[in-house]
Structures are given as C-alpha cells and as structure tokens.
Design an enzyme around this catalytic site. Sequence first.
Site: not given
Ligand code: AMP
Length: 527
Positions: A381, A385-386, A399
């Site tokens: 994936d 976005r990841n 991710d």
């Molecule tokens: P996710 O649950 O991984 O889809 O994360 C949702 C959103 O949180 C992402 O689109 C990022 O903008 C933000 N995010 C996730 N992980 C981080 C990180 N380690 N540092 C900063 N922002 C994060």
Amino acid sequence: MIKMICCSSVCLFSFVSSVPPTIVKLKEPERRHDTCIEFTVRGSPHPTLRWFYKEKEISHTEYVRPDMDIYQDYVEGCLTFKNPTHHNNGNYTLEASNYLGVATNTVYGHFLDKPFDVTPTAETHKPEEDTFGVSIAVGLAGFACVMLVVLFLLINKYGRHSKFGLKGPVAVISGEEDSASPLHHVNHGIISPCTLDAGSDAVVIGMTRIPVIENPQYFRHGHNCNKPTTYVQHIKRRDIILKRELGEGAFGKVFLAECYNLSPTKDKMLVAVKTLKDPTLAARKDFQREAELLTNLQHEHIVKFYGVCVDGDPLIMVFEYMKHGDLNKFLRAHGPDAMILVDGQPLQTNGELGLSQMLHIASQIAAGMIYLASQHFVHRDLATRNCLVGNGLLVKIGDFGMSRDIYSTDYYRVGGHTMLPIRWMPPESIMYRKFTTESDVWSFGVILWEIFTYGKQPWFQLANNEVIECITQGRVLERPRLCPKEVYDIMLGCWQREPQQRLNIKDIQKMLFTLMKATPVYLDILG
Ligand code: AMP
C-alpha cells in the site's frame, strides 16, 4: 519497366518487370506483447496500401499508423498501435493495389482480453450452438444473480465487523473475524453493487474471481514462527500527555502528544499517538501483531515506532512526530495551486517544490523501500498518503496497515469489505492479488507520478472500474507536465507489465541520485 539503381556514383539501368501486388506476409500480433501487425507486400510498381477495420478505412492517427520500409520490389512494415486494448481486437484487412491489380488479406488482431471476461470461447462457437449456449448462459446468469443477492444480503447481515470497534463498517476479509491486511480499509462512500465476496479467500469483480490473500508479513513475527518473540516496548499512560488532534484514520484518532521518560537524554519529547478505542479481542490481536511488526522495522526512512500503551482504554501506539504530516497533503500544499488562507482570503503561496526537492523526496522513499525489500517485507500500500514528512524535508514511509478514511476514495471496495488501492496497483495485483517487491516497485512509479503532479490522484479523471480496465489493458499514466523525460523513464521502468522486467529499487535509487547530481541542468524545465 526500367528502373535506375544507384550505387555510390555509378548508376545502372535495370529492367524490373511490372508485377501485380501480392501480400506475402500478414502476421497476427502476438497476444499481449505485440503492438503491431507485420506485413510484407510485393509488387511493381510499389502498391498503394490501405487498411480496413470493421469495413472502414483506418485513418492514420497517433494511435494507429503504418510504418514501412520500401525496397526495390517489395514493401515491409507494421501497422503500429499505441497502447492497444481489447477495443482494438478484430479483423484487419490490408488492401494492396497497383495498376495491375488488387490484393487483399485479413488477419485477426487480438491484443488484450476484455477485462474480467471469463468466457473467451464465445468466438469459436458454431452458429447452431449459439441459441443453446445463450439459453444456458442466461439460465446460469439468472441463477448467479439470485445467489449474488442472497450472498450480498447475508454479508450485509453477518459480515460487517468493526476492525477496531470504532466507527461502523471497517474492512475485513469476508468470512473471517477480522484481518490485519493493510489493504482493508474503511468503506465510506464507495458502493459497488456488482462486487461481492466469493468465499473466505476470494472476491468477485464483474465475472472474475480474485483471490484474497492475507499479507503474510503480519504473521512472520511473534509466537507462530521460528523467529524469536519480539518484545514491544510498553509506555505508561501517565507518561503521555495529549496536546491536539493531528488527524484521523480508521485505526482511530491521531494526536500530537508529549511523552515523558522515552529518551535517556530528554525529559520529554513530542510524539504522535494513534489511539484505538474499545477494541474487540480480534482487534487487540491485530494491534499486538502490528506493534511487533513495527518494532522489527527500524530504518532512517521508516517512521520510528516507540512502543505501545495497553494499560486501559484506548490502546495507544506511539510514533515519532513528523511535523509536516502526510506527504500527499504536503505535496498539495506545495503545488502551483496552493494558497495560504488568512481569514478565508488567499494570502500567499507556500512555495512550490522544485525538481531537486522532488527527487530528494523520491530517493528517501526508495531508501525506505530498499530496507523493506531487504527484510522481505512487501508493503502492498505504498502511496504518498502513507509517507510522512518531517523537518528539513525528511521523508519516511509511515503507515503499515492502519486504514484511513480521509483518503477512502483512493481505495476500491471489491468485496463487502475489502478495499484495494487499485490506482497504485499493477495488473497482477489487481487480477490475481499477487503482491511482491516488484508490485511495490510499480507503486513507487505511481508515487513518483504523485510527486511530479503535486499530489494529484492517479487516474483522477476515471472511475474505479475504468481504472481497473485501463491498468489491466496495459495503459499507463501520462507524463506529468513538469516531469523531465529521465524521470518519466523511471516511471515507465516501474510500470513494465512483466514484474521481472521492472526496475529494481536499488537501481531506481541510483538513477535518482544521478539525476539529483545533474539537477541544475533541469531547473529551467521546472522554471
Ligand atoms: P493515519 O491513522 O496513519 O491514517 O493518520 C491520520 C493522519 O494523522 C495522517 O494523515 C497524518 O496527517 C497524521 N499523522 C499520522 N501519523 C503521524 C505522525 N507520526 N506524525 C505526524 N502526523 C501524523
């Protein structure tokens, strides 16, 4: 007929008799591989050639054109197609004429199969068998429809489990309690009535049964294999102070937090925490597996995982904080259309990314991928976005299977629950769910495309079913306007249909480095 043949400065007159045209060769294109119908035509004077398809003369376009070499008494060449698809399948007639006569010959050009067509034998049926065949087909189709409706209802009734017990329908493989595959995503906004699950190990798109295969990486660590058990670091709840929300994925909310006693040198540090509320037992297991996996993946271009907090609710995963969030958002914010709004009014642009920055971003993702490949980890994936962006344009793959719903339109729901990032997937992953390091390389090509379009969605102009058709028929994304040819060549190297023919990620990284060294030369292209 008298013909003049010249060799250096000497010219000889020779007699070439007049000959009516004959088509000596008209070769069927080799399925999938050929984009050309080869021909050889004899005749003197040189015959005029015309091509017909479905009884209409083919006019020469960018997509179909004849290429030929003319010799003394024959002509040979190709009717060449650009990215032919099943729409180009059919009879092609070549007509060669001179004043002595006309010759015609027809060949069947079969370039690609119609996507998901599992009844390719139709053309070979004898006419008298057709009525019977059609009746059987109609009967079977009717039966299949009834079964589909029943299955669909059953799946709707029993199949929807929430992966993390958070918010409504979350992806699981049909027939299974829950799943840890990174390809299972929240299914908001995508309704696909012609798809449904086909048993515990397959889904159906149109007429094609596609196997569903769990990402085996999720089972490599921990108790059920020979590797030593991974010890995931545990962080105390009182050491985590939430500051503000950063975003939300299907996994749960993501917060910026301060974490105490994490580093021996610092009293506290900023972290990103992902929360998982009210988990089911299966979700807890997923969480544990995910944590083990993340503990084992350590590299400068993989987001750092610090540990978990499992004393109480919600379950928490603690990651390094990447200041600029996900790469897709970052690219859009640094594209030509991006504006900083102050009180709803556009104020200034963020500053567009330049070529060297784009190459720098891409080479860091390639570095992370080289590491993943060395660990025999297939991500499945990979997409901007990841990936996450930190200070100083530091980019990391960030991710590993926690779903997102903010990007739900990037995924295609093929079963009741399975969501696939088809726009980033090669044909073999779409058709057979074959995921390999080579399929990750394909996705890297799409990441490059995303970078050079400042975060556009691949195939944004097409609906999901059209994307599937395009990819399986061999079409590839077009060169972005600002993308140098050398970079597009890397993309094309990632998008070779045959996985073994794709570029290797180490070579890609070398190519990116070479381009980075030569970047000033290209600056004016981006200008
Ligand atoms: P996710 O649950 O991984 O889809 O994360 C949702 C959103 O949180 C992402 O689109 C990022 O903008 C933000 N995010 C996730 N992980 C981080 C990180 N380690 N540092 C900063 N922002 C994060």
